[in-house]
Write a protein that holds these residues in place. Structure first.
Motif, mmCIF file in Angstrom:
data_model
loop_
_atom_site.group_PDB
_atom_site.id
_atom_site.type_symbol
_atom_site.label_atom_id
_atom_site.label_comp_id
_atom_site.label_asym_id
_atom_site.label_seq_id
_atom_site.Cartn_x
_atom_site.Cartn_y
_atom_site.Cartn_z
ATOM 1 N N VAL A 126 0.829 -1.210 0.000
ATOM 2 C CA VAL A 126 0.000 0.000 0.000
ATOM 3 C C VAL A 126 0.860 1.256 0.000
ATOM 4 C CG1 VAL A 126 -1.600 1.336 1.443
ATOM 5 C CG2 VAL A 126 -2.041 -1.069 0.992
ATOM 6 N N ALA A 127 2.063 1.159 0.559
ATOM 7 C CA ALA A 127 2.955 2.313 0.607
ATOM 8 C C ALA A 127 3.318 2.830 -0.783
ATOM 9 C CB ALA A 127 4.224 1.968 1.383
ATOM 10 N N LEU A 128 3.118 2.011 -1.808
ATOM 11 C CA LEU A 128 3.444 2.419 -3.179
ATOM 12 C C LEU A 128 2.324 3.207 -3.841
ATOM 13 C CD1 LEU A 128 5.009 -0.909 -4.525
ATOM 14 C CD2 LEU A 128 6.192 1.037 -3.491
ATOM 15 N N LEU A 129 1.166 3.321 -3.189
ATOM 16 C CA LEU A 129 -0.013 3.882 -3.843
ATOM 17 C C LEU A 129 -0.011 5.397 -3.950
ATOM 18 C CD1 LEU A 129 -2.937 1.738 -2.365
ATOM 19 C CD2 LEU A 129 -1.843 1.520 -4.588
ATOM 20 N N ALA A 130 0.430 6.093 -2.920
ATOM 21 C CA ALA A 130 0.216 7.540 -2.864
ATOM 22 C C ALA A 130 1.142 8.289 -3.815
ATOM 23 C CB ALA A 130 0.428 8.055 -1.449
ATOM 24 N N THR A 150 -7.597 3.400 -7.480
ATOM 25 C CA THR A 150 -8.930 3.270 -6.917
ATOM 26 C C THR A 150 -9.393 1.821 -6.951
ATOM 27 O OG1 THR A 150 -9.442 5.503 -7.659
ATOM 28 C CG2 THR A 150 -11.298 4.096 -7.093
ATOM 29 N N ARG A 151 -9.071 1.108 -8.016
ATOM 30 C CA ARG A 151 -9.416 -0.311 -8.078
ATOM 31 C C ARG A 151 -8.717 -1.089 -6.968
ATOM 32 N NH1 ARG A 151 -8.062 -0.090 -13.958
ATOM 33 N NH2 ARG A 151 -9.919 0.622 -15.047
ATOM 34 N N LEU A 152 -7.490 -0.684 -6.672
ATOM 35 C CA LEU A 152 -6.760 -1.338 -5.594
ATOM 36 C C LEU A 152 -7.459 -1.120 -4.256
ATOM 37 C CD1 LEU A 152 -3.106 -0.446 -6.604
ATOM 38 C CD2 LEU A 152 -4.061 -2.740 -6.444
ATOM 39 N N VAL A 153 -7.898 0.103 -4.028
ATOM 40 C CA VAL A 153 -8.607 0.393 -2.781
ATOM 41 C C VAL A 153 -9.874 -0.458 -2.696
ATOM 42 C CG1 VAL A 153 -9.774 2.170 -1.425
ATOM 43 C CG2 VAL A 153 -7.639 2.707 -2.620
ATOM 44 N N GLY A 154 -10.558 -0.623 -3.833
ATOM 45 C CA GLY A 154 -11.724 -1.489 -3.853
ATOM 46 C C GLY A 154 -11.370 -2.921 -3.491
ATOM 47 N N GLY A 155 -10.231 -3.394 -3.981
ATOM 48 C CA GLY A 155 -9.784 -4.741 -3.663
ATOM 49 C C GLY A 155 -9.420 -4.916 -2.202
ATOM 50 N N LEU A 156 -9.119 -3.784 -1.532
ATOM 51 C CA LEU A 156 -8.729 -3.820 -0.126
ATOM 52 C C LEU A 156 -9.902 -3.584 0.820
ATOM 53 C CD1 LEU A 156 -5.454 -1.752 -0.481
ATOM 54 C CD2 LEU A 156 -5.570 -4.100 0.349
ATOM 55 N N ALA A 157 -11.103 -3.455 0.278
ATOM 56 C CA ALA A 157 -12.252 -3.039 1.084
ATOM 57 C C ALA A 157 -12.471 -3.918 2.310
ATOM 58 C CB ALA A 157 -13.513 -3.011 0.219
ATOM 59 N N THR A 158 -12.397 -5.220 2.155
ATOM 60 C CA THR A 158 -12.652 -6.092 3.311
ATOM 61 C C THR A 158 -11.553 -5.979 4.351
ATOM 62 O OG1 THR A 158 -11.623 -7.959 2.143
ATOM 63 C CG2 THR A 158 -14.020 -7.749 1.995
ATOM 64 N N ALA A 159 -10.314 -5.726 3.901
ATOM 65 C CA ALA A 159 -9.203 -5.605 4.846
ATOM 66 C C ALA A 159 -9.368 -4.389 5.744
ATOM 67 C CB ALA A 159 -7.882 -5.516 4.086
ATOM 68 N N VAL A 160 -10.027 -3.349 5.229
ATOM 69 C CA VAL A 160 -10.240 -2.140 6.028
ATOM 70 C C VAL A 160 -10.996 -2.478 7.310
ATOM 71 C CG1 VAL A 160 -11.474 0.060 6.088
ATOM 72 C CG2 VAL A 160 -10.123 -0.568 4.074
ATOM 73 N N TYR A 161 -11.924 -3.412 7.231
ATOM 74 C CA TYR A 161 -12.749 -3.769 8.387
ATOM 75 C C TYR A 161 -12.145 -4.886 9.232
ATOM 76 C CZ TYR A 161 -16.267 -0.941 6.093
ATOM 77 O OH TYR A 161 -16.932 0.116 5.510
ATOM 78 N N GLU A 215 -8.585 -5.982 9.159
ATOM 79 C CA GLU A 215 -7.156 -5.929 9.447
ATOM 80 C C GLU A 215 -6.750 -4.518 9.866
ATOM 81 O OE1 GLU A 215 -5.318 -8.516 9.412
ATOM 82 O OE2 GLU A 215 -6.283 -9.997 8.126
ATOM 83 N N PRO A 216 -6.641 -4.251 11.169
ATOM 84 C CA PRO A 216 -6.276 -2.898 11.629
ATOM 85 C C PRO A 216 -4.955 -2.405 11.036
ATOM 86 C CG PRO A 216 -7.031 -4.243 13.466
ATOM 87 C CD PRO A 216 -6.914 -5.161 12.284
ATOM 88 N N ALA A 222 -2.478 1.561 7.299
ATOM 89 C CA ALA A 222 -1.633 1.860 6.136
ATOM 90 C C ALA A 222 -2.426 2.575 5.061
ATOM 91 C CB ALA A 222 -1.032 0.570 5.583
ATOM 92 N N ILE A 223 -3.666 2.136 4.836
ATOM 93 C CA ILE A 223 -4.514 2.788 3.844
ATOM 94 C C ILE A 223 -4.817 4.218 4.267
ATOM 95 C CG2 ILE A 223 -6.830 2.765 2.810
ATOM 96 C CD1 ILE A 223 -6.679 -0.284 2.889
ATOM 97 N N ARG A 224 -5.107 4.401 5.559
ATOM 98 C CA ARG A 224 -5.410 5.756 6.046
ATOM 99 C C ARG A 224 -4.224 6.684 5.834
ATOM 100 N NH1 ARG A 224 -4.475 9.034 9.838
ATOM 101 N NH2 ARG A 224 -3.082 7.631 10.943
ATOM 102 N N GLN A 225 -3.021 6.194 6.140
ATOM 103 C CA GLN A 225 -1.841 7.046 6.028
ATOM 104 C C GLN A 225 -1.450 7.291 4.574
ATOM 105 O OE1 GLN A 225 1.341 5.363 8.329
ATOM 106 N NE2 GLN A 225 0.348 5.795 10.286
#
Length: 198
Positions: free
Chosen positions: A65-69, A100-111, A113-114, A119-122
């Motif tokens: 995820v660190a590669l996204l921003a 954005t597609r990656l964030v969609g793929g990570l949707a379940t992890a948001v809930y 995997e803290p 990491a997504i928030r940052q």
């Protein structure tokens, strides 16, 4: 093979290649179906090396995820908030549909995997809105914003609206004119100082 050697081989360009492979899989199959074995197969890596480098799927995805921003974009400085925002919206890579597609793929992890959620928030939320916050803060210093403007809130309007469109209204596609309309019809009117009364 000693663990230190395995770790050394996963640094630099090779590590980035693995992380990009993990991101590609997240786009294709989502977080729930992602495994380190699948990443090893996609990137032609040793499973043992991956498991030594990352103790869990969450740890691997957190690094990926660190590669996204888009942290290295140069901010425009035209002297006008409207022109700065329009210039930023036109910068290649500023709003990445694949991201954005990656964030969609990570949707379940948001809930679930803290670690991944943080990491997504940052990386996605904080850094993803940093450029807008910087332009708004500079406009405030020029006196181009009302004193009561909530910069944190306003900076999230464009990415939040674009993400909503990409996920729910036009999946995977972004109207090229959307960002301009958001800037001209939502952001600028919302922050502009009230006209002086004679």
């Amino acid at each position: 093979m000693p663990e230190s050697v395995a770790r050394q081989r996963m640094e630099g360009a090779r590590e980035r290649e693995v992380l990009l492979g993990a991101l590609a899989l997240l786009v294709e199959i989502g977080y729930d179906r992602l495994t380190l074995d699948a990443v090893a197969a996609r990137t032609r890596s040793s499973k043992a090396t991956l498991y030594r480098r990352w103790a869990s799927k969450a740890a691997l995805v957190t690094d990926a995820v660190a590669l996204l921003a888009p942290s290295d974009l140069e901010l425009p400085d035209t002297g006008s908030l409207r022109s700065d925002l329009l210039a930023l919206a036109g910068v290649e890579g500023y709003f990445d549909v694949k991201g954005t597609r990656l964030v969609g793929g990570l949707a379940t992890a948001v809930y679930r995997e803290p670690e991944v959620h943080e990491a997504i928030r940052q990386k996605v939320v904080d850094l993803g809105t940093a450029h807008l916050r910087a332009l708004l803060q500079r406009a405030a210093e020029r006196g181009q914003l009302r004193p009561d403007v909530d910069i944190e809130l306003i900076s999230s309007v464009v990415p939040a609206t674009a993400f909503f469109r990409l996920v729910f209204e036009t999946p995977g596609k972004l109207d090229p004119d959307l960002l301009r309309r958001l800037i001209e019809h939502v952001i600028v009117p919302a922050v502009a100082p009230e006209p002086a009364r004679g």
